[in-house]
Motif scaffolding. Sequence first.
Motif, PDB file in Angstrom:
ATOM      1  N   PHE A  99       0.849  -1.196   0.000  1.00 57.12           N
ATOM      2  CA  PHE A  99       0.000   0.000   0.000  1.00 57.12           C
ATOM      3  C   PHE A  99       0.886   1.248   0.000  1.00 57.12           C
ATOM      4  O   PHE A  99       2.098   1.162  -0.070  1.00 57.12           O
ATOM      5  N   ARG A 100       0.269   2.385   0.076  1.00 52.94           N
ATOM      6  CA  ARG A 100       1.031   3.630   0.119  1.00 52.94           C
ATOM      7  C   ARG A 100       1.860   3.694   1.401  1.00 52.94           C
ATOM      8  O   ARG A 100       1.361   3.448   2.503  1.00 52.94           O
ATOM      9  N   ASN A 242       5.132  12.161   1.627  1.00 53.39           N
ATOM     10  CA  ASN A 242       4.200  11.987   0.508  1.00 53.39           C
ATOM     11  C   ASN A 242       4.837  11.098  -0.555  1.00 53.39           C
ATOM     12  O   ASN A 242       5.878  11.434  -1.123  1.00 53.39           O
ATOM     13  N   ASP A 243       4.206   9.963  -0.834  1.00 54.58           N
ATOM     14  CA  ASP A 243       4.715   9.039  -1.850  1.00 54.58           C
ATOM     15  C   ASP A 243       4.812   9.682  -3.231  1.00 54.58           C
ATOM     16  O   ASP A 243       5.676   9.319  -4.039  1.00 54.58           O
ATOM     17  N   ASP A 244       3.923  10.611  -3.513  1.00 57.99           N
ATOM     18  CA  ASP A 244       3.880  11.204  -4.854  1.00 57.99           C
ATOM     19  C   ASP A 244       5.097  12.074  -5.157  1.00 57.99           C
ATOM     20  O   ASP A 244       5.282  12.484  -6.314  1.00 57.99           O
ATOM     21  N   LEU A 245       5.906  12.382  -4.156  1.00 62.83           N
ATOM     22  CA  LEU A 245       7.089  13.217  -4.372  1.00 62.83           C
ATOM     23  C   LEU A 245       8.369  12.398  -4.500  1.00 62.83           C
ATOM     24  O   LEU A 245       9.460  12.958  -4.537  1.00 62.83           O
ATOM     25  N   CYS A 246       8.232  11.069  -4.554  1.00 63.03           N
ATOM     26  CA  CYS A 246       9.400  10.213  -4.758  1.00 63.03           C
ATOM     27  C   CYS A 246       9.848  10.280  -6.220  1.00 63.03           C
ATOM     28  O   CYS A 246       9.075  10.633  -7.114  1.00 63.03           O
ATOM     29  N   LEU A 247      11.115   9.943  -6.467  1.00 67.25           N
ATOM     30  CA  LEU A 247      11.645   9.923  -7.822  1.00 67.25           C
ATOM     31  C   LEU A 247      11.131   8.703  -8.574  1.00 67.25           C
ATOM     32  O   LEU A 247      10.640   7.746  -7.976  1.00 67.25           O
TER      33      LEU A 247
END
Length: 430
Positions: A99-100, A242-247
Amino acid sequence: MGTSETGSKDGREEGGDAALPCYLSVLAGTFGSTNRNALLSVWYTFFVNLSNGLALAGVVAIYLQELTQSNMKVGYAEGVFGFMSLVPGLVGGYFSDKFRRDSVIRCSAWVNIFGSVGLIAVLVLDHSAASVRDVLDAYLNNIGTWKFAVVCAGVSVLYAGNSIGYASTQAVLADSLTTGDRQGFMTRLRMIQNLCYGAGPLICAAIVAACHDEWTETNLMVLVIVGVFFRIPAALVSFCFNDDLCLAGESDGMADSSTAGDAEKARYRSVPIYYFVSDVLWCFGSGMTVKFFPIFFKNDPSDGVEGLGLAPTTLFVVSAAALLLVLPMSHVGLRLSTHFGRIQTDIVMWYVGISSLAGMCALGYAGHYTTRFWDRAAVLVLYLNRTAWLQATGPIQQSVMMDFVEKKTRARWASAYAITGLGWCGSAAV
């Protein structure tokens, strides 16, 4: 999955560097990254390790020993702490890869807030609950006072909370840094960790010095409360990951490379296995020593026990010095690894640190744990050398691990910390 494959190249929000709040932008130049998750990990490391330095790294063990006057019960308590790291850590690692990861980190934050507030409230209100204390004293007479049980329960919750989110925070950090460039950032992060670890004992020394420099239950309780308090701001920082800011592809592990052959990928995948096995063995032995260093330094030989008989302020200054020495040694490790290789440097630094520990044991077998100044000084010098060299290997090992594992299994491998933590705490019970 916990990571986003659509993250921007540098993980920044719209507006680039200008989008970073001031408490993150001040760190960007020093740490060489503008990724929000990476910079948040700096503040998270700051508060968690300040808490550890003040309370959880050594003061809790001394406090429990002061409550029970029993090293055996302290060992049992450490075994419980290790178990409370194991199960939540493995569960957190499993869910982090399903999951996230930021959701798992937030669950960890809530557990830490609950444990911190609860333990502080019970200790502060202790004197107003005499009737309850008397009942529990009678019921728990076989294991010590009720406060011993309460402190063990509260610290166990904190261990569980930390373990739930540990794998996710490490995976998010690794996914927010470019493969091949992690060691520099992680070395600076480890310096922050040891700076806070070192600052903790210095704060403890100042507090105890203001209270007549004595080992008393009240003084130790104050230190535990102050240390546990800093878990709360650490938990608040956790809500910001925040997962959305990972590379995306820039953070892939070497085992993810499409150009590597099957044999090469198999070799890459074997590296974290070797590190894991060596870490388990090391932590099992380390738990039998590190957990009891503060108690050994505190014990007075004139009372018929082995120890150095250090005053509270002296002990905290020694603990701070050991951790602050890790700062230059980490920089030395970074320099050496660029010339000789990370794994080769890691092995040499381990041998130097273990040799110092062997020297401490040799002095003990020779009967030199006495009140003589030079004997005690020799033990302390070896202890400082041991801690500096061994602690400085952390950034090297962590960067190698995250560079070689597959990106999708990073949280799973990071959760292996829970198993090594069980060995570290559980062996203390032995």
